[in-house]
Design an enzyme around this catalytic site. Structure first.
Site, PDB file in Angstrom:
ATOM      1  N   MET A   1       0.840  -1.207   0.000  1.00  0.00           N
ATOM      2  CA  MET A   1       0.000   0.000   0.000  1.00  0.00           C
ATOM      3  C   MET A   1       0.873   1.255   0.000  1.00  0.00           C
ATOM      4  SD  MET A   1      -3.620  -0.664   1.084  1.00  0.00           S
ATOM      5  CE  MET A   1      -3.893  -0.272   2.801  1.00  0.00           C
ATOM      6  N   CYS A   2       1.018   1.935   1.091  1.00  0.00           N
ATOM      7  CA  CYS A   2       1.629   3.257   1.214  1.00  0.00           C
ATOM      8  C   CYS A   2       0.607   4.333   0.840  1.00  0.00           C
ATOM      9  CB  CYS A   2       2.870   3.490   0.352  1.00  0.00           C
ATOM     10  SG  CYS A   2       4.265   2.444   0.762  1.00  0.00           S
ATOM     11  N   GLY A   3       0.698   5.449   1.530  1.00  0.00           N
ATOM     12  CA  GLY A   3      -0.163   6.578   1.203  1.00  0.00           C
ATOM     13  C   GLY A   3       0.694   7.766   0.853  1.00  0.00           C
ATOM     14  N   ARG A  32      -3.102   3.442   5.231  1.00  0.00           N
ATOM     15  CA  ARG A  32      -2.432   2.879   4.052  1.00  0.00           C
ATOM     16  C   ARG A  32      -0.996   2.461   4.356  1.00  0.00           C
ATOM     17  NH1 ARG A  32      -5.093   3.139  -0.582  1.00  0.00           N
ATOM     18  NH2 ARG A  32      -3.150   2.522  -1.584  1.00  0.00           N
ATOM     19  N   THR A 149       3.260   8.051   3.913  1.00  0.00           N
ATOM     20  CA  THR A 149       3.172   7.123   5.027  1.00  0.00           C
ATOM     21  C   THR A 149       3.416   5.730   4.483  1.00  0.00           C
ATOM     22  OG1 THR A 149       1.872   6.357   6.897  1.00  0.00           O
ATOM     23  CG2 THR A 149       0.620   7.042   4.956  1.00  0.00           C
TER      24      THR A 149
END
Lengths: 308, 228
Positions: A1-3, A32, A149
């Protein structure tokens, strides 16, 4: 994911709200990726001076020693602003190389987060809400900023493995995805003299863009060439001193949504990140196309979309 | 008409209420305010509800829907109406990637554009997109219809089974084993029915081209049947 989030202000009256807006955007993206968080802020410029943002795991002892060494090296023309585990050394631009050489002599006690005339990067392991409050990001003003994030995949959960990555003055990159040809590319970039701090794939993407821009390409052209040379999944948001760019790979499975009004251009991994922005209900909201370069520059009137 | 305000009320409470409609209830109209990009809004409904969502939603809105009619007055994130069984989902704005993925029935209408992989692995759903669709749409589509009033991106209908595709605009490229096919009278009838059901007016079925499977891939070749 990662945001990932990004905000590029067109209306300078919003400058004082940049830290607040960007912090809210990043905190909304917490689910995320909870591993680490970071933010790059492009703030005020003082002619002839640069900022070297550094980090230490033992700030209490290390920064006092660093400040003394900085004074010895640069003299009265320097200052050190300490914020938790980070500190921003302000020095004449001509002395940046000397400061970096001094840091290299400290055996890793101090790590360089960023160098630039306007950009400062703050990043740490932990949740976005904790990271933004540790560094008091909400009180920061500036022209544009980028946040990330992380849900780690390609390298360890450490401060240096957090985003944004900066590999050139006032340049930074955040990445959602994973690259598959980063080892080869890292070797090639090292041969060209690029410096790497981690084994992270995203750092290679940042260094790639830095190298291309060193060759004389503008941000939009560097992003276009990345489509040919980078293999893997990516949604990138990148910043330069005056510019802001977005690029997605041809498959484009990593989410992205953008919004633009007369006041700003904003990026979020999800629409949720954008809901607190001024007048969002009347913004032009769209999903950036795959293989298409989007960039804005406040100096050149070069803002455009390049369809590959 | 029950109203849920997601600015103050919990998403789980909303979905729980939608899943526990008392038998014999007449009041089937629901209004959802301030979704602000929330995920999983009105998923898994299995009653003939009429749900109006006032604003943009995030991932998976209307997923697994059966029976309900869900209208979103805004845009939708990835996976809208994923695996829908029946009923109707209408997105008045744009939809992100894999809209209507794996849907087994019902109708998904997108008044704006849909991003990549629209209708991927569709298994009976009917999808009508008034704008454009992105790349790899209807990939491995097994049955159902995908109607596009605008243009289609790269690799439309790659590895298609029996899903039928109708595109009014241009197709950037066709995927493996997807070909243009003749519009026979029964296809005009089907398309007219789908357009009418989706509330689309002002277009003629003669403006569309039909695309489908050429049935030349490995799995269509009877000589490969004895491999099992």
């Amino acid at each position: 994911m990662c945001g990932i989030v990004g905000l590029f202000l067109k209306d300078r009256s919003l400058d004082t709200n940049l830290g607040q807006l960007l912090s809210d955007m990043l905190v909304t993206m917490t689910d995320r990726g909870p591993d680490s968080a970071g933010i790059a802020i492009y703030g005020e410029e003082t002619a002839g001076r640069s900022k070297v943002t550094i980090q230490s795991d033992t700030p209490d002892v290390t920064f006092a020693d660093f400040e003394r060494r900085l004074g010895d090296l640069v003299g009265k023309g320097s200052s050190l602003r300490i914020k938790d585990t980070h500190a921003v050394a302000e020095v004449p631009t001509g002395r940046v190389a000397d400061v970096r050489a001094m840091i290299d002599g400290l055996d890793g006690a101090v790590r360089v987060m960023s160098v630039g005339e306007t950009m400062e990067i703050y990043k740490e392991v932990g949740l976005p809400k904790d990271v933004v409050s540790r560094f008091d990001i909400r009180s920061m003003s500036g022209t544009h900023g980028i946040g990330h994030t992380r849900m780690a995949t390609e390298s360890a959960v450490t401060t240096l493995g957090a985003h944004p990555f900066s590999t050139g003055a006032d340049q930074c990159l955040v990445h959602n995805g994973s690259l598959s040809n980063h080892n080869n590319l890292r070797r090639e970039l090292k041969r060209l003299g690029m410096r790497f701090e981690t084994q992270n794939d995203s750092e290679v993407a940042a260094a790639y863009l830095t190298a291309r821009m060193k060759d004389g390409l503008d941000l939009g052209e560097a992003l276009t060439s990345a489509l040919d040379d980078l293999d893997g999944f990516f949604t990138f948001v990148v910043g330069t001193k005056t510019g802001f760019g977005v690029l997605r790979d041809p498959i484009a499975c990593k989410p992205a949504v953008m919004a633009e009004t007369d006041q700003y251009v904003a990026f979020g991994s999800e629409f949720r990140a954008l809901v607190g922005l001024p007048n969002i209900d009347n913004a032009r909201v769209w999903e950036p196309e795959p293989s298409s370069v989007y960039f804005w520059d406040r100096e050149a009137s070069a803002s455009r979309t390049l369809a590959a | 008409m029950p109203t849920f305000d997601l600015a103050t009320q919990d998403l789980r409470d909303l979905n729980k209420a939608l899943h526990t409609i008392p038998a014999g209830t007449n009041d089937l109209d629901y209004e959802i305010l301030n979704p602000r990009g929330s995920h999983a809004v009105a998923v898994g409904c299995s009653d003939p509800l009429n749900i109006s969502v006032k604003g943009p939603v995030g991932y998976y809105c209307g997923g697994m829907n059966a029976e309900a009619t869900i209208t979103v007055k805004g845009s939708a994130g990835p996976g809208v109406a994923e695996n829908m069984m029946s009923g109707m989902v209408v997105i008045e704005g744009d939809a992100s990637q894999y809209a209507g993925a794996t849907g087994r029935g019902g109708m998904l209408v997108i008044r704006g554009n849909a991003a990549s992989r629209c209708g991927i692995s569709m298994k009976g759903i009917d999808i009508v997109v008034e704008g454009n669709i992105g790349h790899m749409s209807a990939f491995m589509g097994q049955s159902g219809h995908l109607v596009v009033l605008g243009d289609a991106g790269e690799a439309l209908g790659d590895s298609l089974y029996e899903a039928k595709l109708f595109v009014r605009g241009t197709v950037k490229s066709l995927g493996a084993d997807c070909i243009e096919k003749e519009m026979r009278p029964e296809h005009h009838e089907t398309l007219a029915r789908l357009l009418e059901k989706a509330g689309v007016t002002g277009v003629e079925t003669s403006e569309f081209k039909r695309y489908g499977s050429a049935r030349t891939l490995y799995n269509f070749n009877i000589d490969n049947a004895d491999a099992y």
